[in-house]
Design a protein around this motif. Structure first.
Motif, short mmCIF file in Angstrom:
data_model
loop_
_atom_site.label_atom_id
_atom_site.label_comp_id
_atom_site.label_asym_id
_atom_site.label_seq_id
_atom_site.Cartn_x
_atom_site.Cartn_y
_atom_site.Cartn_z
N PRO A 73 -6.03 3.15 4.21
CA PRO A 73 -6.85 3.83 3.36
C PRO A 73 -6.56 3.48 1.75
N ASN A 74 -5.30 2.48 1.57
CA ASN A 74 -5.12 2.13 0.42
C ASN A 74 -5.63 0.58 0.09
N TYR A 75 -6.31 0.33 0.94
CA TYR A 75 -6.69 -1.11 0.76
C TYR A 75 -8.33 -1.42 1.06
N VAL A 76 -8.87 -1.98 -0.17
CA VAL A 76 -10.12 -2.21 0.24
C VAL A 76 -10.59 -3.73 -0.17
N ALA A 77 -11.24 -4.42 0.70
CA ALA A 77 -11.67 -5.74 0.30
C ALA A 77 -13.11 -6.09 0.11
N PHE A 78 -13.33 -6.94 -0.59
CA PHE A 78 -14.77 -7.53 -0.89
C PHE A 78 -14.77 -9.14 -0.80
N GLU A 79 -15.66 -9.66 -0.46
CA GLU A 79 -15.71 -11.29 -0.44
C GLU A 79 -15.81 -11.42 -1.94
N TYR A 80 -16.82 -11.01 -2.57
CA TYR A 80 -16.88 -11.38 -4.06
C TYR A 80 -18.00 -10.23 -4.65
N VAL A 81 -17.62 -9.86 -5.91
CA VAL A 81 -18.35 -8.92 -6.57
C VAL A 81 -18.83 -9.46 -8.12
N THR A 82 -20.04 -8.89 -8.48
CA THR A 82 -20.57 -9.28 -9.69
C THR A 82 -20.65 -7.86 -10.55
N ASN A 83 -21.74 -7.34 -10.29
CA ASN A 83 -21.99 -5.92 -11.03
C ASN A 83 -20.95 -4.85 -10.94
N GLU A 84 -20.33 -5.09 -9.84
CA GLU A 84 -19.10 -4.01 -9.52
C GLU A 84 -17.69 -4.15 -10.37
N LEU A 85 -17.72 -5.43 -10.74
CA LEU A 85 -16.43 -5.65 -11.45
C LEU A 85 -15.94 -4.78 -12.52
N PRO A 86 -16.80 -4.73 -13.34
CA PRO A 86 -16.37 -3.70 -14.55
C PRO A 86 -15.87 -2.25 -13.93
N HIS A 87 -16.73 -1.75 -12.99
CA HIS A 87 -16.32 -0.43 -12.47
C HIS A 87 -14.75 -0.46 -11.94
N LEU A 88 -14.70 -1.49 -11.07
CA LEU A 88 -13.56 -1.82 -10.40
C LEU A 88 -12.24 -1.92 -11.40
N LEU A 89 -12.51 -2.81 -12.52
CA LEU A 89 -11.48 -2.93 -13.41
C LEU A 89 -11.02 -1.57 -14.32
N THR A 102 0.78 -1.46 0.14
CA THR A 102 -0.06 -0.04 -0.08
C THR A 102 0.83 1.22 0.14
N LYS A 103 2.13 1.15 0.06
CA LYS A 103 2.90 2.41 0.16
C LYS A 103 3.29 2.57 -1.50
N ARG A 104 3.31 1.53 -2.27
CA ARG A 104 3.31 1.91 -3.39
C ARG A 104 2.10 1.80 -4.37
#
Length: 358
Positions: A238-254, A216-218
């Protein structure tokens, strides 16, 4: 037969459902009545019922097909037989003009029942070598589509063809604003998305935790950790976020992702290839699988699309050195990815599939 009815099957992992998930909207747009046959407790039930709540879903019995000795090998054939009888009843009621199978253990009873009912079966194989379920189902199929050209040497020449990857158009519809709201991440720092498959990966999760400060430093880290694997000790970074599993959110995250660290399931890695995302692939080892992900990953590395870190060699140190190599070779990898063969859309694949119906 109902000429405008189709039955889809496949399950066990998200990879055995994703193509079905992609073509359902296309079939519905064409006026087809779509039915799904899966297991009662598999991930396919969750995905289909969540994504298409009005779609008829039928649960059948299925046994696991094992390549190793287990006492369950004596009882599971009876589960498959019972599942075949259940599938027969469903198919005789629904009367589809075609059955499409994406593989996985639950598909075998459905394919056998379709053959017994004189309903054409089409199979799709994503990996370089066919899975055991698809191997068993192949003699009952009208046609088998593969992603890799290399797969054809394992399939009957007279009823198989390689069509490349099928990529969902919605992957290109990611919204950066939504991604920033989901993550709180800045556009001024590079982002890595890390995923260990639908069940998560203990080894990958451990490597992240061991290196969280350096990572998260880099980079900013989006971690798809798998069900039940959220780590409360990491949530205040603040530089790390976790999700168990995503579906509709994946295109946005990518959309905001610069690098991908992933298992090497065929569906996913071809999607990352189409999006021109440099990949570090950590395939499931041959000890934990039939070795298909190792073959997929090695093929991608040979083509210059990815860097591979074998799970047997995964340590906190090799994890970080591989990420450094990925960042160092970013432009070279993207150049190779831009030379990759074109893919097909779900709409194009649906047109091909429907040519085999009664």
């Amino acid at each position: 037969m109902n000429n405008n009815t189709i039955v889809l099957t496949g399950g066990g992992t998200a990879g055995h459902v994703s193509l079905n998930e992609a073509i359902i909207p296309e079939l519905l747009k064409k006026g087809y009545e779509v039915h799904y046959i899966g297991s009662s407790d598999g991930i396919e039930k969750t995905i289909i019922e969540k994504g298409f709540p009005t779609l008829p879903y039928y649960s059948i019995s299925n046994g696991k097909l094992r390549r190793y000795f287990s006492v369950k090998n004596f009882s599971d054939p009876f589960k498959v037989l019972y599942g075949t009888m259940q599938a027969l009843r469903i198919l005789r009621k629904v009367k589809p003009s075609i059955v499409f199978s994406k593989g996985g253990f639950v598909s075998v009873p459905v394919v056998v029942a379709a053959k017994l009912s004189n309903i054409p079966v089409v199979i799709h194989e994503s990996d370089i070598t066919p899975g055991l379920a698809n191997k068993i189902a192949t003699p009952f199929a009208e046609h088998i589509f593969s992603v890799f050209e290399e797969t054809l040497k394992y399939l009957p020449k007279d009823k198989s063809s390689s069509i490349g990857a099928i990529i969902r158009p919605d992957l290109f519809q990611g919204d950066e604003k939504i991604a920033r709201e989901l993550t709180g991440f800045s556009p001024l720092k590079e982002t890595i998305i890390i995923m260990g498959g639908s069940q998560g990966s203990k080894n990958i999760n451990t490597a992240i935790k061991d290196n969280i400060e350096s990572l998260t430093k880099r980079f900013q880290i989006i971690h798809l950790c798998g069900k039940g694997n959220l780590d409360p000790t990491l949530k205040n970074n603040p530089n790390y976020v976790a999700f168990e599993y995503v579906t509709n959110e994946l295109p946005h995250l990518l959309k905001i992702t610069n690098y991908v660290i992933s298992r090497a399931g065929s569906n996913s890695i071809f999607e990352f290839l189409e999006l021109k995302k440099p990949m570090l692939l950590i395939p499931l080892s041959k000890n934990a699988s039939r070795g298909d992900q190792v073959l997929n990953a090695n093929f991608f590395e040979k083509q210059g699309y990815a860097i591979v870190l074998e799970e047997e060699n995964l340590t906190s140190e090799t994890f970080m050195s591989s990420i450094s190599a990925l960042a160092l070779n970013k432009e070279k990898i993207i150049d190779a990815q831009c030379m990759a063969n074109s893919s097909k859309t779900p709409e194009q694949f649906t047109e091909l599939l429907l040519t085999y119906k009664n």
